[in-house]
Enzyme design. Structure first.
Site, PDB file in Angstrom:
ATOM      1  CB  SER A   1      42.873  50.696  38.351  1.00  0.00           C
ATOM      2  OG  SER A   1      42.243  49.708  37.841  1.00  0.00           O
TER       3      SER A   1
ATOM      4  CE  LYS B   1      50.608  52.572  37.837  1.00  0.00           C
ATOM      5  NZ  LYS B   1      50.933  51.262  37.987  1.00  0.00           N
TER       6      LYS B   1
ATOM      7  CG  PHE C   1      41.714  47.177  42.453  1.00  0.00           C
ATOM      8  CD1 PHE C   1      42.818  47.396  41.560  1.00  0.00           C
ATOM      9  CD2 PHE C   1      41.289  47.944  42.718  1.00  0.00           C
ATOM     10  CE1 PHE C   1      43.490  48.620  41.355  1.00  0.00           C
ATOM     11  CE2 PHE C   1      41.569  49.400  42.730  1.00  0.00           C
ATOM     12  CZ  PHE C   1      42.741  49.650  41.897  1.00  0.00           C
TER      13      PHE C   1
ATOM     14  CG  ASN D   1      47.120  52.272  36.072  1.00  0.00           C
ATOM     15  OD1 ASN D   1      46.932  51.558  35.418  1.00  0.00           O
ATOM     16  ND2 ASN D   1      46.670  52.599  37.379  1.00  0.00           N
ATOM     17  CB  THR D   2      46.429  50.386  31.697  1.00  0.00           C
ATOM     18  OG1 THR D   2      45.339  50.428  32.557  1.00  0.00           O
ATOM     19  CG2 THR D   2      47.282  49.348  31.921  1.00  0.00           C
TER      20      THR D   2
ATOM     21  CG  ASN E   1      40.496  47.307  34.628  1.00  0.00           C
ATOM     22  OD1 ASN E   1      39.962  47.489  33.408  1.00  0.00           O
ATOM     23  ND2 ASN E   1      41.873  47.212  34.521  1.00  0.00           N
ATOM     24  CB  THR E   2      37.838  49.851  40.474  1.00  0.00           C
ATOM     25  OG1 THR E   2      38.896  48.825  40.650  1.00  0.00           O
ATOM     26  CG2 THR E   2      37.178  50.308  41.451  1.00  0.00           C
TER      27      THR E   2
ATOM     28  CG  ASN F   1      44.905  44.404  33.428  1.00  0.00           C
ATOM     29  OD1 ASN F   1      44.201  44.430  34.253  1.00  0.00           O
ATOM     30  ND2 ASN F   1      45.852  45.503  33.276  1.00  0.00           N
TER      31      ASN F   1
END
Length: 395
Positions: free
Chosen positions: A211, A251, A149, A282-283, A213-214, A145
């Protein structure tokens, strides 16, 4: 009087109505009761025909409207545990990323989760990354994914969490806090604002700095940046005018080097940065060479089965580096009681699911709890706490 043809049509219509009605009722009952075979053979294959984000939305809708029977049987005594002065009926929680907007907490609680982590939530509403941004890797039992956020913001989520907290029988709620993309990465105010907003109503708070993705977010795990962030956030938490202060967790990413892990551990063990726990992990942005699925090279965070061993090693490393002094929530690739047990032996006090819940549906929660109870008792443990870190001690 009916002609022979009219009579036949009427009988056929009645037959079809009864058949469809009976089939629909049967299917509805199987879904409501969380029948594992029915989910495996019918529900989940159907959802896999849909776009992954659409399936995610339907799953949240089902949980929001409590479209599954409440677990009536109490959790096994071996599963009960106490952490941060909170009594958990079982150690199996839902990881952040599923109920991003805090819409489905009650349904998830009824499903059997011991606690529910919502978010990540950003101060201001933001759309997240462009679609498509979720990809199933069916052959690998995994998901990639890059949501980024997507959040309705503090205000919208705050009211939902407050409503859930007012219920007599409610979920234990963790609030996972993120940063807006427009905020400077070195600016800690997004996290401070989140602590101030949710500190009075969250059972625990999570600072999400991992994350993938940011852009730039994972840079906050570097030693100097992490020390500044945690000290500021802890200061804000400690100034809350509440009867009891919510536990504060961080995290962590699974892609840290050994030196970076040591830096993180050294920071969180300092008095001024002593968090109440860490979530590992996390991922991952890594891609194991044995991935088979067509979508394996999509950009984003990989979760599910390929993350299982990476996560367990990471849990073991942090348990060792912190001498077991900082409680760990273990997450990554858990799809069975044995997987949960291995995380606990490595050093996790609690565990979380995400991908297995998305790919297998609600029955996986009760199955994992049942299997974990059996494994604990067969290995001579009376409760979860007795097993924590047993495979990491002496390593």
């Amino acid at each position: 009087m009916y002609t022979r043809k009219e009579k036949f049509i009427k009988q056929l219509t009645a037959l079809v109505t009864v058949t469809l009605g009976g089939s629909t009722t049967f299917a509805g009952l199987c879904i409501w009761n969380g029948n594992e075979n029915f989910y495996r053979d019918y529900v989940m294959p159907f959802t896999r025909r849909l776009d992954p984000e659409t399936s995610h939305g339907l799953a949240v809708f089902a949980m929001k409207h409590c479209l599954i029977k409440k677990q009536l049987k109490p959790d096994a005594e071996s599963l009960s545990t106490r952490l941060w002065n909170i009594n958990f009926s079982n150690p199996v929680g839902l990881a952040a990323g599923f109920d991003k907007q805090a819409e489905a907490m009650q349904g998830l609680h009824r499903t059997g989760f011991g606690f529910v982590e919502i978010g990540s939530i950003t101060p201001k509403p933001q759309e997240g990354n462009p679609k498509p941004r979720v990809f199933r890797l069916e052959e690998d039992n995994a998901i990639i994914n890059r949501y980024g956020f997507n959040s309705e913001g503090h205000e919208a989520v705050f009211h939902r969490v407050r409503q859930e907290k007012e219920k007599q029988e409610r979920a234990i709620i963790g609030v996972n806090l993120g940063k807006n993309k427009v905020s400077a990465m070195e600016d800690v105010r997004d996290y401070v604002t989140g602590v101030e907003k949710f500190g009075a109503i969250a059972d625990y708070l999570v600072i999400n700095i991992s994350s993938p993705n940011t852009p730039g977010l994972r840079g906050l795990q570097q030693k100097a940046e992490l020390e500044n962030l945690i000290s500021c956030v802890l200061e804000a938490r400690n100034k809350l005018g509440t009867a009891s202060l919510p536990p504060l967790l961080v995290k962590i990413a699974p892609d840290l080097s050994e030196a970076e892990k040591k830096d993180v551990a050294s920071v969180i063990l300092k008095e001024k940065c002593r968090v109440d726990g860490i979530i590992v992990c996390n991922t991952t942005t890594s891609r194991p060479s044995d991935l088979k699925s067509q979508c394996k090279d999509e950009i984003g965070g990989l979760s599910g089965q390929p993350l299982k061993d990476i996560s367990t090693r990471c849990i073991r490393d942090f348990y060792r580096l912190t001498n077991g002094q900082i409680p760990i929530i273990g997450v990554g690739g858990i799809s069975s009681g044995q997987d949960a047990y291995e995380k606990i032996l490595a050093g996790a006090s609690l565990v979380q699911l995400y991908t297995s819940f998305a790919l297998q549906g609600p029955p996986v929660v009760r199955r994992i709890k049942r299997e974990l109870d059996e494994i604990l008792r067969s290995n001579g443990y009376q409760n979860v706490a007795e097993a924590i870190g047993k495979s990491s001690q002496g390593n």
